[in-house]
Design a protein around this motif. Structure first.
Motif, mmCIF file in Angstrom:
data_model
loop_
_atom_site.group_PDB
_atom_site.id
_atom_site.type_symbol
_atom_site.label_atom_id
_atom_site.label_comp_id
_atom_site.label_asym_id
_atom_site.label_seq_id
_atom_site.Cartn_x
_atom_site.Cartn_y
_atom_site.Cartn_z
ATOM 1 N N ARG A 14 0.826 -1.207 0.000
ATOM 2 C CA ARG A 14 0.000 0.000 0.000
ATOM 3 C C ARG A 14 0.861 1.259 0.000
ATOM 4 N NH1 ARG A 14 -5.051 1.569 0.613
ATOM 5 N NH2 ARG A 14 -6.025 -0.452 0.437
ATOM 6 N N LYS A 16 3.273 4.151 -0.924
ATOM 7 C CA LYS A 16 3.661 4.725 -2.212
ATOM 8 C C LYS A 16 4.978 5.474 -2.133
ATOM 9 C CE LYS A 16 -1.000 5.292 -4.032
ATOM 10 N NZ LYS A 16 -2.084 6.273 -4.006
ATOM 11 N N PRO A 62 -0.908 9.247 3.857
ATOM 12 C CA PRO A 62 -2.121 9.419 3.057
ATOM 13 C C PRO A 62 -2.759 8.080 2.682
ATOM 14 C CG PRO A 62 -0.292 10.659 2.130
ATOM 15 C CD PRO A 62 0.273 9.727 3.140
ATOM 16 N N ASP A 63 -1.975 7.032 2.635
ATOM 17 C CA ASP A 63 -2.504 5.761 2.175
ATOM 18 C C ASP A 63 -2.873 4.827 3.314
ATOM 19 O OD1 ASP A 63 -2.186 5.687 -0.927
ATOM 20 O OD2 ASP A 63 -0.487 6.753 -0.131
ATOM 21 N N ASN B 28 -9.199 -1.182 -1.866
ATOM 22 C CA ASN B 28 -8.712 -0.711 -3.163
ATOM 23 C C ASN B 28 -7.559 0.262 -2.967
ATOM 24 O OD1 ASN B 28 -10.819 -2.077 -4.322
ATOM 25 N ND2 ASN B 28 -12.177 -0.314 -4.331
ATOM 26 N N PRO B 29 -6.495 0.130 -3.756
ATOM 27 C CA PRO B 29 -5.415 1.120 -3.635
ATOM 28 C C PRO B 29 -5.902 2.495 -4.069
ATOM 29 C CG PRO B 29 -4.989 -0.417 -5.434
ATOM 30 C CD PRO B 29 -6.217 -0.903 -4.750
ATOM 31 N N LEU B 30 -5.577 3.529 -3.286
ATOM 32 C CA LEU B 30 -6.025 4.884 -3.615
ATOM 33 C C LEU B 30 -5.415 5.318 -4.935
ATOM 34 C CD1 LEU B 30 -5.664 6.612 -0.133
ATOM 35 C CD2 LEU B 30 -7.748 5.823 -1.197
ATOM 36 N N SER B 31 -6.214 6.028 -5.742
ATOM 37 C CA SER B 31 -5.734 6.424 -7.066
ATOM 38 C C SER B 31 -4.936 7.720 -7.019
ATOM 39 C CB SER B 31 -6.935 6.591 -8.001
ATOM 40 O OG SER B 31 -7.825 7.531 -7.447
ATOM 41 N N TYR B 32 -4.657 8.234 -5.825
ATOM 42 C CA TYR B 32 -3.987 9.524 -5.712
ATOM 43 C C TYR B 32 -2.470 9.385 -5.838
ATOM 44 C CZ TYR B 32 -8.589 10.382 -3.907
ATOM 45 O OH TYR B 32 -9.946 10.427 -3.777
ATOM 46 N N CYS B 33 -1.825 10.510 -6.179
ATOM 47 C CA CYS B 33 -0.370 10.510 -6.286
ATOM 48 C C CYS B 33 0.235 10.296 -4.897
ATOM 49 C CB CYS B 33 0.115 11.850 -6.838
ATOM 50 S SG CYS B 33 -0.661 12.321 -8.379
ATOM 51 N N GLY B 39 -5.861 11.378 0.460
ATOM 52 C CA GLY B 39 -5.907 10.111 1.190
ATOM 53 C C GLY B 39 -6.132 10.336 2.677
#
Lengths: 79, 259
Positions: A14, A16, A62-63, B28-33, B39
């Motif tokens: 998860r 990034k 954020p994730d 679901n993986p977030l579609s954000y950068c 997020g």
């Protein structure tokens, strides 16, 4: 001596690799791994045992990739 | 010397968890950068909904923009509205189902540009909904074009020499604008780039949700966020830039609090 001990578990798939958790960690416990996850990001990982479970890293992630654990250490009485 | 448990001993006991991802966010993986404030904003709203035990009574309205897929990430009832029309859709939902908690989640291109009319009139009518507004001063999804909230002299894809206020006007402070309307009950501006700000933003979101039950008017929480891809910076640099440039123009804090 520290009376609490924390641990973080990073969901590496998860993560990034935004590195926002690195500067907010006052104990300098988090660093980016040299390895990559399946998306090609360098994920965050715990590099030492100094974590005190303050949850700062998880709050700014954020994730939502970080789970934080904390235990209280039992002090033995000194007579 | 006391016994220090090992990492495995700590993480195998679920009672030791002090913070984990809320179950109201889907897997679901977030579609954000990477590093995007969306997020964190999603997570805070869902955490508050979970803590207040409102998941069965919550209906969210997703906007058009980066967060258009919010219904894929929030594990509650969601509706997706046409560009800028989320407050109008939320008005309809709230009027039909006044006992539900209804919120919209919108970006600045959605709320402050094409949806200005809907936003202003929903606020002016004093609809009992909650609006979450994520302001990053740019159109993020379409490639970083100038938005009404873009700062003066800020470079974007459509203002490569910086926003010239003589020809392009001034940034729209829509939060101050709607705070003047009698239909709004609670108006606040927060950010989510540091742990302290995240905690404050969560408090503001809690209030905005609690006040909806009072049926006294619209609650509005603006979240000043970064857009590191649009601003062409690393996440850390963009947060610093946001502190230095966005916050003087968009000062944080409560703008309208109930008396």
């Amino acid at each position: 001596m520290a009376t609490v001990k924390g641990e973080i578990v990073v969901n590496t798939e998860r993560c990034k690799g935004c590195e926002l958790c690195v500067p907010v960690c006052k104990e300098k416990t988090i660093a980016m791994s040299a390895n990559l996850n399946s998306k090609g990001y360098h994920f965050a990982s715990s590099i030492n045992d100094d974590c005190n479970g303050c949850t700062n890293c998880a709050l700014v992630c954020p994730d939502g990739a970080i789970t934080v654990y904390r235990v209280k250490l039992k002090e033995e009485k000194v007579n | 010397m006391s016994y220090i448990p090992t990492r495995e001993e700590i993480i195998e006991d679920h009672d030791n968890v002090v913070y984990e991802r809320t179950c109201l966010l889907t897997d679901n993986p977030l579609s954000y950068c990477p590093g995007c404030g969306h997020g964190t904003a999603h997570r805070l709203i869902m955490e508050v909904v979970e803590e207040m035990n409102l998941q069965a009574d919550t209906i969210g309205v997703a906007p058009v923009g980066c967060s258009v897929l919010a219904y894929d990430f929030m594990n509650i009832d969601m509706q997706q509205a046409a560009h800028g029309r989320a407050p109008a859709v939320a008005t309809g939902i709230k009027r039909l189902m006044p006992d539900k908690f209804v919120f919209t989640y919108q970006g600045d291109g959605d709320l402050a540009a094409i949806g200005t009319g809907e936003t202003l009139h929903a606020c002016n009518r004093g609809e009992n909904i909650t609006v979450f507004f994520v302001n990053n001063g740019i159109y993020g999804m379409t490639g970083g074009q100038m938005a009404p909230t873009t700062l003066p002299n800020m470079k974007t894809a459509t203002s490569p020499f910086g926003r010239d206020t003589e020809s392009m006007g001034y940034p729209l402070k829509i939060t101050e604008l709607i705070a003047m309307l009698p239909g709004t009950y609670y108006v606040s501006r927060q950010s989510v780039h540091t742990p302290a700000n995240v905690r404050k933003a969560k408090k503001a979101i809690e209030k905005a949700i609690q006040y909806q039950k009072l049926k006294k008017g619209l609650c509005f929480v603006e979240i000043v966020s970064n857009c590191n891809s649009g601003w062409k910076m690393t996440p850390e640099e963009s947060n610093k830039w946001m502190e230095e440039n966005m916050f003087p123009y968009y000062p944080l804090g409560d703008i309208k609090v109930p008396k």
